[in-house]
Motif scaffolding. Structure first.
Motif, mmCIF file in Angstrom:
data_model
loop_
_atom_site.group_PDB
_atom_site.id
_atom_site.type_symbol
_atom_site.label_atom_id
_atom_site.label_comp_id
_atom_site.label_asym_id
_atom_site.label_seq_id
_atom_site.Cartn_x
_atom_site.Cartn_y
_atom_site.Cartn_z
ATOM 1 N N ASN A 340 0.801 -1.229 0.000
ATOM 2 C CA ASN A 340 0.000 0.000 0.000
ATOM 3 C C ASN A 340 0.829 1.272 0.000
ATOM 4 O OD1 ASN A 340 -2.295 -1.615 0.130
ATOM 5 N ND2 ASN A 340 -2.479 -1.445 2.339
ATOM 6 N N GLN A 341 1.894 1.300 0.787
ATOM 7 C CA GLN A 341 2.657 2.539 0.971
ATOM 8 C C GLN A 341 3.690 2.704 -0.139
ATOM 9 O OE1 GLN A 341 3.920 2.039 5.081
ATOM 10 N NE2 GLN A 341 2.252 3.345 5.790
ATOM 11 N N ARG A 342 3.170 2.829 -1.347
ATOM 12 C CA ARG A 342 3.994 2.888 -2.548
ATOM 13 C C ARG A 342 3.359 3.854 -3.535
ATOM 14 N NH1 ARG A 342 5.683 -2.500 -3.083
ATOM 15 N NH2 ARG A 342 6.511 -2.040 -5.165
ATOM 16 N N ILE A 343 4.153 4.393 -4.455
ATOM 17 C CA ILE A 343 3.566 5.298 -5.440
ATOM 18 C C ILE A 343 2.762 4.536 -6.492
ATOM 19 C CG2 ILE A 343 5.249 7.143 -5.132
ATOM 20 C CD1 ILE A 343 6.497 6.176 -7.837
ATOM 21 N N ARG A 344 2.869 3.214 -6.504
ATOM 22 C CA ARG A 344 2.004 2.388 -7.344
ATOM 23 C C ARG A 344 1.327 1.317 -6.494
ATOM 24 N NH1 ARG A 344 6.298 4.089 -10.209
ATOM 25 N NH2 ARG A 344 5.746 5.421 -11.965
ATOM 26 N N GLY A 345 0.867 1.757 -5.341
ATOM 27 C CA GLY A 345 0.207 0.841 -4.422
ATOM 28 C C GLY A 345 -1.093 0.283 -4.959
ATOM 29 N N VAL A 346 -1.873 1.114 -5.652
ATOM 30 C CA VAL A 346 -3.119 0.617 -6.245
ATOM 31 C C VAL A 346 -2.806 -0.468 -7.265
ATOM 32 C CG1 VAL A 346 -5.117 1.216 -7.665
ATOM 33 C CG2 VAL A 346 -4.389 2.760 -5.834
ATOM 34 N N TRP A 347 -1.790 -0.244 -8.084
ATOM 35 C CA TRP A 347 -1.404 -1.248 -9.077
ATOM 36 C C TRP A 347 -1.006 -2.562 -8.401
ATOM 37 C CZ3 TRP A 347 2.036 1.285 -13.421
ATOM 38 C CH2 TRP A 347 1.337 2.359 -13.991
ATOM 39 N N ALA A 348 -0.236 -2.455 -7.345
ATOM 40 C CA ALA A 348 0.200 -3.665 -6.635
ATOM 41 C C ALA A 348 -1.001 -4.434 -6.092
ATOM 42 C CB ALA A 348 1.162 -3.294 -5.511
ATOM 43 N N ASN A 349 -1.967 -3.707 -5.542
ATOM 44 C CA ASN A 349 -3.195 -4.346 -5.062
ATOM 45 C C ASN A 349 -3.928 -5.030 -6.214
ATOM 46 O OD1 ASN A 349 -4.429 -3.575 -2.060
ATOM 47 N ND2 ASN A 349 -2.733 -2.278 -2.676
ATOM 48 N N ASN A 350 -4.049 -4.332 -7.339
ATOM 49 C CA ASN A 350 -4.701 -4.928 -8.512
ATOM 50 C C ASN A 350 -4.037 -6.233 -8.930
ATOM 51 O OD1 ASN A 350 -5.136 -1.664 -10.068
ATOM 52 N ND2 ASN A 350 -6.613 -2.825 -8.886
ATOM 53 N N LEU A 351 -2.716 -6.265 -8.893
ATOM 54 C CA LEU A 351 -1.997 -7.432 -9.398
ATOM 55 C C LEU A 351 -2.188 -8.663 -8.519
ATOM 56 C CD1 LEU A 351 1.314 -5.877 -10.762
ATOM 57 C CD2 LEU A 351 -0.710 -6.603 -12.016
ATOM 58 N N VAL A 352 -2.346 -8.472 -7.207
ATOM 59 C CA VAL A 352 -2.670 -9.618 -6.347
ATOM 60 C C VAL A 352 -4.058 -10.142 -6.701
ATOM 61 C CG1 VAL A 352 -3.039 -10.417 -3.999
ATOM 62 C CG2 VAL A 352 -1.170 -8.844 -4.480
ATOM 63 N N SER A 353 -5.022 -9.237 -6.831
ATOM 64 C CA SER A 353 -6.384 -9.664 -7.189
ATOM 65 C C SER A 353 -6.409 -10.304 -8.572
ATOM 66 C CB SER A 353 -7.341 -8.477 -7.130
ATOM 67 O OG SER A 353 -7.514 -8.033 -5.796
ATOM 68 N N ASN A 354 -5.554 -9.826 -9.491
ATOM 69 C CA ASN A 354 -5.455 -10.458 -10.812
ATOM 70 C C ASN A 354 -5.229 -11.960 -10.703
ATOM 71 O OD1 ASN A 354 -5.706 -7.980 -12.086
ATOM 72 N ND2 ASN A 354 -3.677 -7.998 -13.015
ATOM 73 N N LEU A 355 -4.318 -12.363 -9.821
ATOM 74 C CA LEU A 355 -3.988 -13.788 -9.690
ATOM 75 C C LEU A 355 -5.202 -14.595 -9.242
ATOM 76 C CD1 LEU A 355 -0.456 -13.609 -8.011
ATOM 77 C CD2 LEU A 355 -1.002 -13.814 -10.448
ATOM 78 N N HIS A 356 -5.994 -14.005 -8.350
ATOM 79 C CA HIS A 356 -7.189 -14.704 -7.864
ATOM 80 C C HIS A 356 -8.255 -14.800 -8.947
ATOM 81 C CE1 HIS A 356 -6.233 -15.227 -3.560
ATOM 82 N NE2 HIS A 356 -5.401 -14.224 -3.801
ATOM 83 N N LEU A 357 -8.433 -13.732 -9.698
ATOM 84 C CA LEU A 357 -9.425 -13.748 -10.769
ATOM 85 C C LEU A 357 -8.988 -14.656 -11.912
ATOM 86 C CD1 LEU A 357 -10.266 -9.942 -10.801
ATOM 87 C CD2 LEU A 357 -11.753 -11.783 -9.987
ATOM 88 N N LEU A 358 -7.705 -14.746 -12.140
ATOM 89 C CA LEU A 358 -7.169 -15.592 -13.209
ATOM 90 C C LEU A 358 -7.384 -17.074 -12.899
ATOM 91 C CD1 LEU A 358 -5.607 -15.046 -15.868
ATOM 92 C CD2 LEU A 358 -3.491 -15.340 -14.547
ATOM 93 N N THR A 359 -7.220 -17.437 -11.630
ATOM 94 C CA THR A 359 -7.292 -18.844 -11.218
ATOM 95 C C THR A 359 -8.658 -19.262 -10.677
ATOM 96 O OG1 THR A 359 -6.469 -18.210 -9.033
ATOM 97 C CG2 THR A 359 -4.834 -18.932 -10.651
ATOM 98 N N GLY A 360 -9.533 -18.283 -10.426
ATOM 99 C CA GLY A 360 -10.811 -18.604 -9.796
ATOM 100 C C GLY A 360 -10.688 -18.841 -8.310
ATOM 101 N N HIS A 361 -9.555 -18.450 -7.720
ATOM 102 C CA HIS A 361 -9.385 -18.585 -6.266
ATOM 103 C C HIS A 361 -10.056 -17.405 -5.568
ATOM 104 C CE1 HIS A 361 -6.992 -22.132 -6.222
ATOM 105 N NE2 HIS A 361 -5.935 -21.605 -6.806
ATOM 106 N N ILE A 362 -11.369 -17.410 -5.621
ATOM 107 C CA ILE A 362 -12.135 -16.311 -5.035
ATOM 108 C C ILE A 362 -13.574 -16.784 -4.835
ATOM 109 C CG2 ILE A 362 -12.800 -15.306 -7.274
ATOM 110 C CD1 ILE A 362 -12.313 -12.525 -5.983
#
Length: 752
Positions: A340-362
């Motif tokens: 979170n405490q990054r200048i691209r924190g939103v992007w980093a959050n998106n990329l974790v969720s990407n993995l879950h949406l890609l695999t259906g682990h949600i």
């Protein structure tokens, strides 16, 4: 058996850092001067885990604390939570109002202090209008307090300059959830830990920052050795020591690693085309909707071999963790400030969720992306009730006319009352205060003179004679007290009643168990007094007590996906926390969102299993988020990376934990953690004094030489007011979330 406080500490220390305390509670209780004759249900005052506690009362005083066995923590507490009583009766408690005269705080009456606050805020309004005043709150304030303060300023005084310290810790998580799912807050709950077969922890030292939750993770691993743990962190923390795979990477390159994991998952056919084909949109960074093939093409820049050169992580290890994530039957991911405490924190959050949406682990037990919260009520207060400059309660947005009008109608105030222009975010707000563009600031339940990044800029601004700061604060030694013009004695924790909402969307009631010390008042009373003195329309503040505020919040949430309707005060008096949405009094609370049959926001006859209803078409988004570097990368002059964080025995700015002798002795002063190789190259021995320098300031710390940090990285905890590392940190912000990049800046180190 009677134990000394020293014996209590030794007993706690005997537990490993990964295990929270359960057994020693009897020891803590027996060490108290008096056995309590009453136990009152409450919630821990520290991190966002939101552990339930029982407060032991004897002769009207809080004498001890134990864990609530009926809350999610199952009776466990960490040492901080178990040792709260000394904080309540600290000699540093502020027990009467003060006014600064001739540079010195002097005692004053409540009427005199509030009279000066009224005068200065009215002068600021007269001179500069609503944009000349501001409110800065906290993820430690009660839900009702934040709701009330935000309403007073936005609907009563016309100012959207309403912010809070969650902008410093959770804003990127909010941005990540909203851009991916359309709505804020986690999809799952803590119970997912118990069903997960793979747990990925990234950007979080959970063992020290959320120890009770980490105990649950460790217990899951112990119960089933086949459960895989992945820890992605440049430091080899105690969290990393239980990992099947610890990934130590070059700071700031985790975005590349997450994209590379996605590449492996697709190329190893571990993704779920049936899921992402039906429930996901693919979106480029410039918000263009594209197809899966375009996403695969985007990922070609992130093959493991390419990312190895960027991150310093071997291609083999990237492949291994991607397979662990994808092959598991249920994967849960946890992250916190490291993302979170990054200048691209939103992007980093998106990329974790990407993995879950890609695999259906949600959306199934054990499978969820889950952001951890730093403060006890950052979710339940500031985020949910709209305590930021662009928000209104229950996920509404100031810029949307329909949202403003709906609230104006519910609040019984004229249409058009709420200013349609969002206010200033935290860094912009404090910049404006430093320039006296914002002339009067109301600060409640937080310590900005310690917690802001690049803090020298802001403390200099606080010294100006042409601006005014009122501080509602329980402790005289908080750093911000040095700069306030009026200091108000706030009731603390067990001395007031209200609600906290923790990381898993669980709301719990804190019952008042003792009377406030001296002349202290709950912030609800302080805010109501302020509003009445400022002439706020009585329709904005129609409350007789804090329960009235809660009941209005329930009403305001009812027409939204938040829906707290079923969380009556009567029910919360008995329950040890309820997870929203909770639409009726007999609803059990929601553990899994976005799934038909689990989430009450989805009709029973909805034709699909999943509905990401925050998005118009019900589909979540997999974002194309490229790797880009930090705002300030190492160079020849400043060749190393500085990062900051917590230690297990202290919390935030230390104004509470430093008052507990056991905790203060365990970490009496901040230090700098240096890798063995770096120390050898610089001739630094363990215990040496070393000089840290950034472009902003320099400071001397004691060196702690170990293998925890990777080479090129140094770590300093930020709790110590005498060695305030935030004088060295950077205030560059994420363009989306406006959250500062505390976690990465360039530094040099030398023997002092």
């Amino acid at each position: 058996m009677k134990l000394s406080r020293r014996e209590v500490l030794k007993a706690a220390a005997a537990s490993s850092a990964m295990m929270a305390i359960s057994g020693p509670f009897s020891m803590v209780r027996e060490a108290a001067a008096d056995e309590p004759d009453q136990w009152v249900k409450s919630v821990c005052r520290f991190c966002g885990t939101g552990c339930g506690v029982m407060v032991g009362i004897k002769n009207g005083k809080c004498v001890t604390v134990k864990g609530d066995p009926n809350n999610h923590n199952r009776g466990f507490l960490c040492l901080k939570g178990a040792l709260m009583p000394p904080i309540v009766y600290s000699k540093e408690r502020v027990t009467r109002p003060y006014i600064r005269r001739n540079g010195k705080l002097e005692p004053a009456s409540w009427d005199e202090a509030m009279g000066l606050v009224e005068k200065k805020f009215k002068e600021a309004l007269a001179e500069g209008g609503p944009t000349a005043i501001g409110y800065y709150g906290s993820g430690q304030a009660l839900t009702e307090e934040t709701y009330l303060a935000s309403k007073i300023f936005k609907a009563g005084l016309g100012s959207n300059n309403v912010e809070g310290n969650p902008r410093l810790c959770m804003a990127s998580a909010v941005g990540g959830y909203v851009t991916t799912f359309g709505k804020d807050e986690p999809c799952g709950s803590y119970s997912d830990i118990d069903a997960a077969t793979c747990i990925m922890i990234i950007g979080s030292n959970m063992s020290e920052c959320h120890p009770v939750l980490f105990k649950r993770v460790a217990s899951r691993k112990q119960a089933d050795p086949n459960v895989k743990i992945i820890v992605i962190d440049p430091r080899r923390t105690n969290t990393a020591r239980i990992a099947d795979e610890h990934v130590s990477f070059k700071p700031g390159t985790d975005l590349a690693i997450l994209n590379s994991m996605a590449w492996v998952i697709i190329n190893e056919e571990l993704d779920s085309p049936r899921f992402h084909g039906k429930y996901v949109n693919f979106m480029t960074n410039d918000k263009k909707k594209v197809d899966f093939d375009a996403y695969m093409k985007f990922l070609e820049d992130y093959t493991p071999e390419k990312v190895e050169k960027i991150s310093g992580v071997s291609a083999a290890q990237i492949r291994k963790i991607a397979k662990m994530f994808g092959e598991a039957s249920a994967t849960t991911s946890f992250w916190c400030m490291g993302l979170n405490q990054r200048i691209r924190g939103v992007w980093a959050n998106n990329l974790v969720s990407n993995l879950h949406l890609l695999t259906g682990h949600i959306g199934k037990p054990g499978a969820t992306p889950f952001s951890l919260t730093g403060q006890p009520n950052a979710c339940g207060g500031v985020r949910d009730t709209g305590g930021l400059c662009h928000l209104l309660p229950a996920g509404r947005l100031i810029k949307k006319e329909a949202h403003r009008n709906a609230l104006e109608k519910q609040w019984g105030i004229p249409k058009g009352t709420i200013n349609p222009k969002p206010g200033l975010h935290t860094i912009a707000l404090w910049n404006a205060f430093s320039e006296a563009k914002v002339k009067a600031m109301f600060v409640l339940c937080t310590n900005p003179a310690h917690s802001l990044p690049n803090v020298n800029i802001y403390t200099e601004g606080m010294k100006r004679k042409d601006n005014f700061m009122v501080l509602s604060e329980p402790f005289m030694d908080a750093e911000s007290v040095k700069y306030c013009d009026v200091l108000l004695p706030a009731a603390f924790w067990c001395e007031k009643r209200g609600t906290y909402g923790c990381s898993e969307r669980r709301y719990s009631l804190l019952k008042k168990s003792t009377e406030p010390l001296g002349e202290c008042k709950p912030d609800f009373e302080i805010l109501m007094d302020f509003a009445k003195r400022m002439g706020v329309d009585s329709r904005v503040i129609p409350y007789e007590n804090i329960d009235d505020v809660w009941n209005e919040w329930r009403m305001v949430s009812a027409a939204t996906p938040y829906n707290f309707s079923g969380m009556t005060r009567e029910r919360m008096e008995k329950a040890s926390g309820i997870l929203w949405p909770c639409p009726t009094e007999d609803h059990p609370g929601t553990k899994i969102r976005y799934v038909r049959g689990e989430d009450p926001n989805i009709p029973k006859d909805y034709p699909k299993k999943y509905n990401f209803y925050g998005k118009p078409d019900g589909r979540a988004v997999i974002w194309f988020r490229p790797y880009k570097g930090a705002a300030e990368e190492p160079n020849e002059e400043y060749p190393m990376v500085l990062t900051t964080g917590r230690v297990i025995d202290h919390w935030h700015t230390g104004t509470m934990t430093m008052k507990v002798p056991e905790l203060r002795r365990s970490f009496p002063a901040a230090y700098v953690e240096v890798n063995i190789e770096d120390a050898k190259a610089k001739g630094i021995q363990n215990g040496d004094n070393v000089l840290l320098e950034t472009k902003r300031d320099k400071m001397v710390f004691r060196a702690k030489v170990s293998d925890v940090c990777r080479p090129g990285l140094i770590f300093v905890p930020w709790y110590d007011a005498n060695l305030m590392i935030n004088k060295l940190t950077l205030n560059a912000i994420d363009k989306g979330s406006k959250q500062p990049e505390f976690k990465i800046c360039a530094v040099r180190i030398s023997k002092a």
